[in-house]
Design a protein around this motif. Structure first.
Motif, PDB file in Angstrom:
ATOM      1  N   VAL A  17      -8.695  -8.063   1.078  1.00 52.83           N
ATOM      2  CA  VAL A  17      -7.360  -8.216   0.395  1.00 52.83           C
ATOM      3  C   VAL A  17      -7.080  -6.774  -0.545  1.00 52.83           C
ATOM      4  O   VAL A  17      -5.937  -6.365  -0.421  1.00 52.83           O
ATOM      5  CB  VAL A  17      -7.446  -9.600  -0.840  1.00 52.83           C
ATOM      6  CG1 VAL A  17      -6.123  -9.304  -1.578  1.00 52.83           C
ATOM      7  CG2 VAL A  17      -7.381 -10.768   0.129  1.00 52.83           C
ATOM      8  N   LEU A  18      -8.126  -6.323  -1.041  1.00 57.64           N
ATOM      9  CA  LEU A  18      -7.964  -5.172  -1.864  1.00 57.64           C
ATOM     10  C   LEU A  18      -7.410  -3.881  -1.158  1.00 57.64           C
ATOM     11  O   LEU A  18      -6.646  -3.370  -1.588  1.00 57.64           O
ATOM     12  CB  LEU A  18      -9.331  -4.818  -2.455  1.00 57.64           C
ATOM     13  CG  LEU A  18      -9.611  -3.300  -3.141  1.00 57.64           C
ATOM     14  CD1 LEU A  18      -8.639  -3.275  -4.401  1.00 57.64           C
ATOM     15  CD2 LEU A  18     -11.022  -3.003  -3.322  1.00 57.64           C
ATOM     16  N   TRP A  19      -8.132  -3.803   0.306  1.00 52.60           N
ATOM     17  CA  TRP A  19      -7.693  -2.622   0.773  1.00 52.60           C
ATOM     18  C   TRP A  19      -6.489  -3.059   1.615  1.00 52.60           C
ATOM     19  O   TRP A  19      -5.466  -2.177   2.034  1.00 52.60           O
ATOM     20  CB  TRP A  19      -8.599  -2.344   2.054  1.00 52.60           C
ATOM     21  CG  TRP A  19      -9.913  -1.684   0.979  1.00 52.60           C
ATOM     22  CD1 TRP A  19     -11.013  -2.183   0.705  1.00 52.60           C
ATOM     23  CD2 TRP A  19     -10.144  -0.401   0.733  1.00 52.60           C
ATOM     24  NE1 TRP A  19     -11.936  -1.446   0.331  1.00 52.60           N
ATOM     25  CE2 TRP A  19     -11.356  -0.114   0.121  1.00 52.60           C
ATOM     26  CE3 TRP A  19      -9.251   0.754   0.952  1.00 52.60           C
ATOM     27  CZ2 TRP A  19     -11.515   0.930  -0.533  1.00 52.60           C
ATOM     28  CZ3 TRP A  19      -9.775   1.979   0.235  1.00 52.60           C
ATOM     29  CH2 TRP A  19     -10.858   1.904  -0.285  1.00 52.60           C
ATOM     30  N   GLY A  20      -6.135  -4.370   1.850  1.00 50.22           N
ATOM     31  CA  GLY A  20      -4.923  -4.639   2.376  1.00 50.22           C
ATOM     32  C   GLY A  20      -3.650  -4.276   1.507  1.00 50.22           C
ATOM     33  O   GLY A  20      -2.717  -4.076   1.909  1.00 50.22           O
ATOM     34  N   VAL A  21      -4.032  -4.861   0.205  1.00 48.75           N
ATOM     35  CA  VAL A  21      -2.739  -4.392  -0.847  1.00 48.75           C
ATOM     36  C   VAL A  21      -2.675  -2.961  -0.984  1.00 48.75           C
ATOM     37  O   VAL A  21      -1.566  -2.446  -1.000  1.00 48.75           O
ATOM     38  CB  VAL A  21      -3.272  -5.016  -2.383  1.00 48.75           C
ATOM     39  CG1 VAL A  21      -2.235  -4.644  -3.120  1.00 48.75           C
ATOM     40  CG2 VAL A  21      -3.156  -6.659  -1.947  1.00 48.75           C
ATOM     41  N   ALA A  22      -3.819  -2.243  -0.803  1.00 48.49           N
ATOM     42  CA  ALA A  22      -3.709  -0.595  -0.939  1.00 48.49           C
ATOM     43  C   ALA A  22      -2.949  -0.169   0.017  1.00 48.49           C
ATOM     44  O   ALA A  22      -2.215   0.746  -0.048  1.00 48.49           O
ATOM     45  CB  ALA A  22      -5.202  -0.222  -0.860  1.00 48.49           C
ATOM     46  N   MET A  23      -2.920  -0.749   1.510  1.00 48.36           N
ATOM     47  CA  MET A  23      -2.219  -0.342   2.557  1.00 48.36           C
ATOM     48  C   MET A  23      -0.857  -0.429   2.553  1.00 48.36           C
ATOM     49  O   MET A  23      -0.084   0.376   2.639  1.00 48.36           O
ATOM     50  CB  MET A  23      -2.871  -0.785   4.177  1.00 48.36           C
ATOM     51  CG  MET A  23      -4.167  -0.131   4.217  1.00 48.36           C
ATOM     52  SD  MET A  23      -4.729  -0.836   6.045  1.00 48.36           S
ATOM     53  CE  MET A  23      -6.233   0.187   6.002  1.00 48.36           C
TER      54      MET A  23
END
Length: 208
Positions: free
Chosen positions: A65-71
């Motif tokens: 979720v963290l990296w998905g939000v960052a993307m």
């Protein structure tokens, strides 16, 4: 072929060469995109480091979720930057079109690799696959800088390309340690944020 025809061909070649050289001297755009990438993903890497070190609590799929939000945040910033860059002089020059295509390839490859890792993690119920992510990103950044350096003729960008390629296997030595994500954040600053700021500063005042 008559002498006039030969001269006409030479004139056409000279004209095309002049256009190519003029396009090569066009100011490089896209620096703001690199700044956004360095900031957004660098911050995400720091949060990942803090979680891996036990400073904050993020478990399991929380990292996805963290990296998905960052993307998602980066994609929004990317759209804004692209719209702004399209209106600037030199945006349609050969060097900017080729460089833009190269970096677009880097971005799409990153997104597709991330999705592939999510699929692998889902099917195997293991998140170890994400440990290769920083190395893959640096390898792709090296390719992006190599294209940009070739098209622009700016040798300092070759140092970034080589540095990115060297960083890819080096950061793998930190696998399993929270320091890997701290090193990844440092690499994003070094190979995206700082050179992005340099490119922005190189733009003539009338372009900015």
């Amino acid at each position: 072929m008559t002498r006039d025809q030969v001269q006409s061909v030479h004139d056409d070649i000279a004209y095309m060469k002049a256009l190519a050289q003029e396009g090569r001297r066009a100011p490089l755009l896209g620096g703001r995109i690199l700044v956004a990438a360095g900031l957004v993903f660098g911050l995400a890497a720091l949060v990942h480091y803090a979680a891996a070190a036990g400073v904050v609590m993020i478990g399991g799929w929380g990292f996805v979720v963290l990296w998905g939000v960052a993307m998602a945040v980066f994609f929004a910033a990317l759209m804004v930057c692209i719209r702004k860059d399209k209106t600037k002089p030199g945006a349609h020059s050969l060097v900017n079109r080729a460089g833009g295509a190269g970096w677009m390839g880097v971005g799409l490859a990153t997104f597709v690799l991330f999705l592939s890792m999510v699929v692998i993690a889902w099917t195997t119920r293991r998140g170890d696959v994400f440990l290769i992510f920083p190395s893959l990103i640096f390898a792709l950044y090296g390719a992006g800088w190599a294209v940009s350096a070739t098209m622009s003729g700016q040798r300092w960008q070759w140092r970034l390309a080589v540095g990115s390629w060297i960083a890819a296997p080096l950061i793998a030595f930190l696998t399993g340690s929270p320091l890997m994500w701290l090193g990844y954040a440092a690499g994003l600053v070094l190979f995206a944020l700082v050179p992005g700021l340099v490119l922005v500063r190189q733009e003539p005042a009338e372009v900015i």
